[in-house]
Design an enzyme around this catalytic site. Structure first.
Site, PDB file in Angstrom:
ATOM      1  CG  HIS A  19       0.369   8.803  -7.030  1.00 11.83           C
ATOM      2  ND1 HIS A  19      -0.741   9.152  -6.306  1.00 11.83           N
ATOM      3  CD2 HIS A  19       0.246   9.464  -8.208  1.00 11.83           C
ATOM      4  CE1 HIS A  19      -1.495   9.986  -7.015  1.00 11.83           C
ATOM      5  NE2 HIS A  19      -0.914  10.180  -8.171  1.00 11.83           N
TER       6      HIS A  19
ATOM      7  CG  HIS B 272       0.321   6.236  -0.718  1.00 15.92           C
ATOM      8  ND1 HIS B 272      -0.735   6.886  -1.311  1.00 15.92           N
ATOM      9  CD2 HIS B 272      -0.186   5.661   0.410  1.00 15.92           C
ATOM     10  CE1 HIS B 272      -1.834   6.698  -0.567  1.00 15.92           C
ATOM     11  NE2 HIS B 272      -1.528   5.949   0.472  1.00 15.92           N
TER      12      HIS B 272
ATOM     13  CG  HIS C  94      -1.778   1.191   1.388  1.00 13.57           C
ATOM     14  ND1 HIS C  94      -3.128   1.182   1.119  1.00 13.57           N
ATOM     15  CD2 HIS C  94      -1.490   2.471   1.773  1.00 13.57           C
ATOM     16  CE1 HIS C  94      -3.629   2.389   1.326  1.00 13.57           C
ATOM     17  NE2 HIS C  94      -2.650   3.186   1.726  1.00 13.57           N
ATOM     18  CD  GLU C  95       1.458   3.537   3.723  1.00 14.23           C
ATOM     19  OE1 GLU C  95       1.576   4.591   3.067  1.00 14.23           O
ATOM     20  OE2 GLU C  95       0.456   3.283   4.432  1.00 14.23           O
TER      21      GLU C  95
HETATM   22 ZN   LIG Z   1      -2.790   5.246   2.011  1.00 18.71          ZN
END
Ligand SMILES: [Zn+2]
Length: 692
Positions: free
Chosen positions: A482, A479, A475-476
């Site tokens: 991105h 990010h 998940h991290e």
């Molecule tokens: Zn998040």
């Protein structure tokens, strides 16, 4: 990397020369930053930026290059304050925290001064008419700037404008105190245990860590703290209901008027003040409530739209959650208290899938998981990720990685800081260290921070992750990709900047999917002793367990989302925050598990009271719809299909806040988002409902 700031010198006037926080370029010299650097650096940098602002104000005919100088000014403040805020989160010593707190008001003051600058606002309004309207990014930059001026109160008459500035100051302090209370309350709790039967069931890695903690204080037995890995381990594995109840109570009463540290760090009154001031600020700007203000920077356009979205999900998911709870209660053969649910869920999972949470840990040593996770990103996007040794940082556990293109061009980098320790904020997050910039006089590659709170390595063994930890890491890292793979040249629109908050969780939740793929699991798993990858039966069991209790976990997310949103929509100055009443109402509507009366969850809800998720917690669910739908394109064309990945990178990752998110999504998917893939992913039947 060698840093030049091992010692600092004092000038005759007392200013610190060679202050690492005032360096104009390069990575922050973290190991050299001391609390005494903070104030002089803040004074110096803000004064420099004020001078630059004056020069900007004097230019009467604005050009786009003129507007970009404001980007430089904001970047200079971020370069100064970003490392301070980061260190305050990951290495929050009392001295450093004092330095942070004492300068927070100066930073807030500068932000408000800038946001309320009428001259600059006027120039931007002129510029809006002059800019080349075929250049989408330029138009976006100016429209965001105008929006932010408006949201800082630039158009208010003097008295209201001053009051708005005062509120912004108070809010910044209150929100910082909320987080610090929570951190202190978490760190202060310790449970000393000498009875073997009470710690029975706890994983060896947790036992070993707490044994060492006890030893370091000359105590027999185990000294258990309330850091996230320990808390989760107790709730999931402790056979003793007494211990589970004690930890549950300590956890849900942190920073409140109840529990083992009642009233010592009580966030209750802060919540009242924060909600009151947010409401007042929103009213000053002409909104009905703070939720309306919050939606100005999000994809959802009205509170009603958010409520309807949550209601549609709740209607579909609640029956599933109820069924799951019924089955769990039957399995346990007793009525379940809040501190029993995770424990029995874990037992049921073992029976149903022959799969124990902790049994998988040896297969997920952190170095292997990182290597495999990087391989996923490398395969998808044709990039190369490699460790760079010797880069200065804030803690010996921190590592640094570089991302390069297929042509070996450096695209950006990231720090990882993955282990739980005292004085470190709980949870997992990504934040920006340096933002990508291509401006006259500033050519900067993005650098991110990826922070988690995993179990640290033990004696002679690496940090071993549960699969849940693995998903968090993916998940991290979503990010991080991105942030780093952005191709936008202007800081205010690069990476996650300028992206509507309810779309920010798209890349992160999208990337979580890869932690589950049968073809990826062999890449990220390797028994830390035998080197064996995850056996086929475990792999199948893990996949079968993906939707286990999806209903229960979704209703929990919906409960948080509705609670946050209703608090901000329904706030009435005459009645106050009504936190307990609102939470009780929301729970009666969506929750399926009874919560004990002593639960003070709101006092720990830092996403909303000190993070960026105020009237925005629903963003997780909103973006999860987008993420699941985006991933379904990969399911259709192949999970590593190069064309689909290239399209995803171009439309979603590279463009940051430079374009309308819905347009970008439609460009990628060929249609508006659909709710169906999320429900399917969660194992819930869908009737093909579409949401925007
Ligand atoms: Zn998040």
């Amino acid at each position: 990397m060698q840093h030049l700031y091992g010692r600092f010198r004092y000038s005759p006037t007392g200013a610190i020369l060679n202050n690492p926080l005032t360096a104009a370029a390069g990575l922050p010299a973290f190991s050299a930053i001391r609390s005494e650097h903070v104030r002089p650096a803040v004074m110096q940098v803000l004064e420099q930026q004020r001078q630059r602002l004056k020069v900007l104000e004097r230019q009467e005919t604005p050009s786009f290059d003129w507007a970009l100088q404001l980007e430089r000014i904001n970047d200079a403040v971020h370069r100064l304050w970003g490392p301070v805020a980061h260190l305050n989160a990951v290495l929050s010593s009392p001295e450093f925290r004092d330095a942070y707190n004492s300068c927070l008001s100066l930073i807030t003051e500068f932000g408000i001064e800038l946001g309320q600058n009428r001259t600059l606002h006027r120039r931007f309004s002129q510029l809006e008419k002059l800019v080349d309207h075929s250049d989408r990014t330029k138009v976006q930059l100016i429209s965001h700037a105008l929006r932010d001026f408006r949201l800082a109160g630039v158009a208010l008459e003097d008295r209201a404008r001053n009051r708005f500035a005062e509120i912004a100051q108070n809010l910044a302090q209150l929100q910082a105190s909320f987080e610090q209370n929570l951190m202190d309350a978490t760190d202060a709790f310790q449970h000393h245990e000498t009875a073997e039967e009470i710690v029975a069931g706890l994983p060896e890695v947790v036992l070993e860590r707490s044994r060492r903690a006890a030893e370091s204080k000359d105590l027999p037995g185990w000294l258990l703290s309330l850091d996230p890995p320990t808390y989760v381990a107790v709730m999931t594995h402790a056979e003793s209901e007494t211990l589970r109840k004690r930890f549950y109570e300590a956890w849900v009463t942190r920073a409140s008027d109840r529990g083992p540290q009642a009233r010592r760090w009580d966030n209750g009154s802060l919540i009242e003040d924060i909600l009151r001031l947010r409401h007042e600020a929103a009213e000053l700007l002409g909104f009905e409530n703070y939720a309306e203000l919050s939606l100005v920077t999000k994809m959802a356009s009205t509170p009603m739209e958010v409520f309807e979205f949550l209601a549609v999900l709740a209607a579909k998911i609640r029956p599933v959650a109820k069924k799951e709870l019924r089955e769990l209660t039957e399995f346990a053969g007793r009525s379940l208290n809040a501190w029993d649910v995770d424990f029995y869920a874990e037992r049921l999972k073992q029976v149903r899938f022959q799969l124990a949470d902790d049994e998988l840990r040896p297969y997920f040593p952190l170095p292997r998981v990182l290597e495999g996770m990087f391989r996923v990103a490398e395969t998808l996007f044709g990039i190369r990720i490699s460790a760079r040794e010797g880069v200065d940082s804030w803690h010996p556990d921190v590592r640094y990685f570089e991302i390069r293109s297929a042509q070996d061009e450096l695209l950006g980098s990231f720090f990882v800081d993955l282990f739980a320790r005292p004085n470190k904020r709980g949870g997992a997050w990504m934040d920006g260290c340096l933002v990508r910039a291509r401006l006259t006089g500033l050519n900067q590659q993005p650098v991110a921070y990826l922070v988690c709170n995993f179990n640290p390595p033990g004696e002679g063994q690496p940090s071993l992750l549960t699969h849940n930890d693995v998903v968090t890491l993916f998940h991290e890292f979503g990010h991080t990709l991105h942030y780093v793979l952005t191709e936008v040249d202007f800081p205010s629109l690069a990476g996650i900047n300028g992206v509507p908050w309810d779309a920010v969780e798209l890349p992160s939740q999208f990337f979580e999917n890869y932690a589950w793929l049968p073809e990826v699991l062999p890449w990220i798993s390797s028994h830390y002793r035998t080197g064996e990858t995850l056996p086929v039966d475990k792999l199948a069991a893990l996949n079968a367990s993906r939707t286990f209790h999806a209903g229960l976990s979704m209703v929990r997310q919906l409960e948080l989302a509705l609670f946050d949103f209703r608090l901000h929509v329904e706030y009435d100055p005459a009645a106050g925050a009504r936190v307990a009443e609102t939470l009780a109402q929301v729970r009666s509507e969506v929750a399926v598990i009874d919560t004990p009366a002593f639960n003070r969850f709101a006092c720990t809800f830092s996403h909303v009271f000190s993070g960026g998720y105020a009237a925005g917690y629903y963003s997780y669910k909103w973006a999860e719809v987008l993420a699941a739908d985006a991933f379904s394109a990969f399911e259709e064309h192949g999970t590593f299909d190069a064309d689909t990945a290239e399209k995803f990178r171009r439309s979603i990752l590279a463009s940051g806040g430079s374009r309308d998110t819905m347009d970008a999504f439609i460009e990628f998917r060929g249609r508006a988002p659909s709710l169906a893939p999320l429900l399917r992913q969660a194992g819930i039947q869908s009737e093909g409902t579409d949401v925007a």
